[in-house]
Design an enzyme around this catalytic site. Structure first.
Site, PDB file in Angstrom:
ATOM      1  CG  ASN A  58      -2.224   0.965   0.905  1.00 23.15           C
ATOM      2  OD1 ASN A  58      -2.450   1.425  -0.059  1.00 23.15           O
ATOM      3  ND2 ASN A  58      -2.969   0.690   2.152  1.00 23.15           N
ATOM      4  CG  HIS A  90     -12.319  -3.225   9.642  1.00 19.64           C
ATOM      5  ND1 HIS A  90     -11.416  -2.087   9.203  1.00 19.64           N
ATOM      6  CD2 HIS A  90     -11.928  -4.310   9.973  1.00 19.64           C
ATOM      7  CE1 HIS A  90     -10.138  -3.057   9.165  1.00 19.64           C
ATOM      8  NE2 HIS A  90     -10.411  -4.341   9.612  1.00 19.64           N
ATOM      9  NE  ARG A 119     -10.269  -2.293  12.742  1.00 17.02           N
ATOM     10  CZ  ARG A 119      -9.556  -1.691  12.082  1.00 17.02           C
ATOM     11  NH1 ARG A 119      -8.322  -2.363  12.152  1.00 17.02           N
ATOM     12  NH2 ARG A 119      -9.755  -0.659  11.560  1.00 17.02           N
ATOM     13  CE1 TYR A 140      -6.020   4.835  16.170  1.00 10.17           C
ATOM     14  CE2 TYR A 140      -6.760   2.544  15.055  1.00 10.17           C
ATOM     15  CZ  TYR A 140      -6.468   3.420  16.250  1.00 10.17           C
ATOM     16  OH  TYR A 140      -6.571   2.815  17.540  1.00 10.17           O
ATOM     17  CG  ASP A 195      -5.665  -1.973  14.452  1.00  8.62           C
ATOM     18  OD1 ASP A 195      -4.794  -1.757  15.093  1.00  8.62           O
ATOM     19  OD2 ASP A 195      -5.704  -1.949  13.213  1.00  8.62           O
ATOM     20  CG  HIS A 244      -3.167   1.719  12.845  1.00  6.28           C
ATOM     21  ND1 HIS A 244      -2.628   2.393  12.043  1.00  6.28           N
ATOM     22  CD2 HIS A 244      -3.989   0.754  11.960  1.00  6.28           C
ATOM     23  CE1 HIS A 244      -2.728   1.804  10.746  1.00  6.28           C
ATOM     24  NE2 HIS A 244      -3.462   1.139  10.638  1.00  6.28           N
ATOM     25  CD  GLU A 252      -5.016  -5.149  14.138  1.00  5.98           C
ATOM     26  OE1 GLU A 252      -6.097  -5.534  14.166  1.00  5.98           O
ATOM     27  OE2 GLU A 252      -4.487  -4.632  13.043  1.00  5.98           O
ATOM     28  NE  ARG A 282      -3.619  -7.577  12.594  1.00  3.11           N
ATOM     29  CZ  ARG A 282      -4.686  -7.717  11.660  1.00  3.11           C
ATOM     30  NH1 ARG A 282      -5.372  -8.658  11.446  1.00  3.11           N
ATOM     31  NH2 ARG A 282      -4.618  -6.623  10.567  1.00  3.11           N
ATOM     32  CG  HIS A 287      -3.023  -6.874   7.111  1.00  2.00           C
ATOM     33  ND1 HIS A 287      -2.142  -6.301   6.237  1.00  2.00           N
ATOM     34  CD2 HIS A 287      -4.146  -6.126   7.296  1.00  2.00           C
ATOM     35  CE1 HIS A 287      -2.641  -5.009   6.166  1.00  2.00           C
ATOM     36  NE2 HIS A 287      -3.907  -4.936   6.861  1.00  2.00           N
ATOM     37  CD  GLU A 344      -8.085  -6.584   9.101  1.00  2.40           C
ATOM     38  OE1 GLU A 344      -6.641  -7.090   8.411  1.00  2.40           O
ATOM     39  OE2 GLU A 344      -8.249  -5.762   8.822  1.00  2.40           O
ATOM     40  CD1 TRP A 365      -2.292   7.681  10.368  1.00  2.00           C
ATOM     41  CD2 TRP A 365      -1.915   5.856   9.339  1.00  2.00           C
ATOM     42  NE1 TRP A 365      -3.583   7.336   9.895  1.00  2.00           N
ATOM     43  CE2 TRP A 365      -3.327   6.069   9.381  1.00  2.00           C
ATOM     44  CE3 TRP A 365      -1.712   4.394   8.798  1.00  2.00           C
ATOM     45  CZ2 TRP A 365      -4.528   5.387   8.727  1.00  2.00           C
ATOM     46  CZ3 TRP A 365      -2.562   3.613   8.056  1.00  2.00           C
ATOM     47  CH2 TRP A 365      -4.064   4.250   7.989  1.00  2.00           C
TER      48      TRP A 365
END
Ligand code: GCO
Ligand code: MG
Length: 401
Positions: free
Chosen positions: A38, A123, A148, A159, A209, A211, A235, A282, A311, A338, A401
């Site tokens: 990504n 999610h 989640r 996020y 999560d 993050h 997470e 993950r 993931h 996920e 992030w």
């Protein structure tokens, strides 16, 4: 002997950017591998096109392990997301080819089924608590057994919160800058996790999560504070470059911990696993070196009572999702997978793939992985430069992030 005749790299944006490798053998068998990293898509595409593809031509497609070792050890330079994603794409494509040649779905080559289906979580999110609760209700009605939950932190960035129908954080060519306040988050997050349990009870798994936003001691405080919510996992509570830092979190809370979506090799998670500092690993097929290497990580995890939780956000293509489900079905220590449905355009390019029913995913019952790539359709969706956002604290300094 059949040999590898072609290795083509496709970059297209059907709903979002994907990099796809297609390997073709001299017998006309094709195999697919996902090579999407990504926000860094073109780096992997160049690594594959310029450095890997020329070395594949003429090789025996049946020698999966040997090809993995050749690309990993033979390159001298080791690990890292670009290298491991490129190796993953080749490895996944070779498993796809082996399945097609054998006339078997890939999970059969991995030892066959250990379970009936693959438990998934999706999610739920909201810009505030009522919106989050509505979203959780929607996922419950759709049959999800694990959800989640994330909500935007008032007065601070966030996020994990969807803007439209599909969650897509890679929002602009140059990273969007978001604000972050750890204090606001630590005050707020437990309240909405409690609100979810209060409204919907305990008859499903709840995940959250972080993050990578907290220090170990802050994460310990959060884990302890939400113990009564009985999370399935918390997470990425803290960045994992220093694997030892998870020991401190562990000493303070029984909330289970999941780590690894941004980690790419067995060496990045080895200490976390062997010291039992986490409960779920993950790492994914696409970013951790393919089915061959992920299986190695999962086997190490099995020895230490660590379960899998790969993931599976929308930046992992339907090829990765299919490969993940084949592996999840086979390994003894599967935990959860996920799953976020892709944009409708994605299905115009990636044909076939996994099937969702009753909160579980099921693999395509066809030889190989069960996904095909429509390169002609992909031409309608040219690559668009997109980056993941970044975060700054209220004083202007850069945060994770
Ligand atoms: C998740 C992830 C994603 C990532 C994204 C990065 O748990 O699904 O944290 O939302 O941020 O996949 O590419
Ligand atoms: Mg995550």
């Amino acid at each position: 002997m059949s040999t590898i005749e072609r290795a083509e790299v496709f970059v297209a944006s059907p709903g979002r950017n994907f990099v796809t490798l297609r390997v073709t053998t001299s017998d006309g068998v094709t195999g697919l591998g996902d090579a999407t990293l990504n926000g860094r898509e073109l780096a992997v595409a160049a690594y594959l096109r310029d450095h890997v593809a020329p070395q594949l031509v003429g090789r025996d497609p049946a020698r999966i392990e040997d090809t993995w070792q050749y690309l990993y050890r033979g390159a001298y330079w080791r690990r890292g997301p670009v290298t491991m994603t490129a190796i993953a794409a080749v490895d996944t494509a070779l498993w796809d080819i082996k399945g097609k040649v054998a006339g078997l779905p890939v999970y059969q080559l991995l030892g066959g089924r250990s379970r009936d289906g693959v438990l998934v979580y999706s999610h739920a999110s909201g810009t505030d608590v009522p919106a989050l609760l509505d979203d959780v209700a929607r996922f419950r009605e759709a049959g999800y057994r694990a959800i989640r939950a994330q909500a935007a932190v008032p007065g601070s960035g966030s996020y994990g919160v969807r803007k439209g129908a599909i969650y897509e954080p890679a929002s602009a060519a140059v990273p969007e800058e978001q604000l972050w306040s750890t204090e606001a988050y630590l005050d707020f997050a437990p309240t909405y996790l409690e609100a979810v349990r209060e409204r919907f009870g305990f008859g499903f798994h709840l995940l959250h999560d972080v993050h990578h936003r907290l220090t170990p001691i802050e994460a310990a405080r959060l884990g302890k504070r939400v113990e009564d919510c009985r999370l399935f996992w918390l997470e990425d509570p803290t960045p994992a470059e220093n694997q030892e830092s998870f020991r401190l979190i562990r000493q303070h809370t029984t909330t289970p911990i999941a780590v690894g979506e941004a980690l790419t090799s067995i060496w990045d998670v080895g200490h976390l696993i062997t010291e039992q500092l986490v409960d779920y690993v993950r790492t994914s097929v696409v970013h951790a070196g393919g089915i061959t290497h992920l299986r190695r990580i999962f086997d190490l995890a099995a020895l230490h009572q660590v379960r899998t939780g790969s993931h599976g956000a929308t930046d992992l293509s339907p090829v990765t999702l299919a490969a993940a489900v084949h592996l999840d079905l086979a390994v003894p220590n599967f935990g959860i997978q996920e799953y976020m449905p892709h944009a409708p355009e994605t299905a115009e390019v990636f044909r076939g793939g996994v099937r969702f029913a009753d909160g579980m995913l099921h693999p395509p019952e066809v030889p190989g992985l069960g996904v095909e790539y429509d390169a002609e359709a992909a031409e309608r969706f040219p690559y668009e430069p997109r980056s993941l956002p970044m975060a700054r604290r209220l004083d202007g300094s850069v945060h994770d992030w």
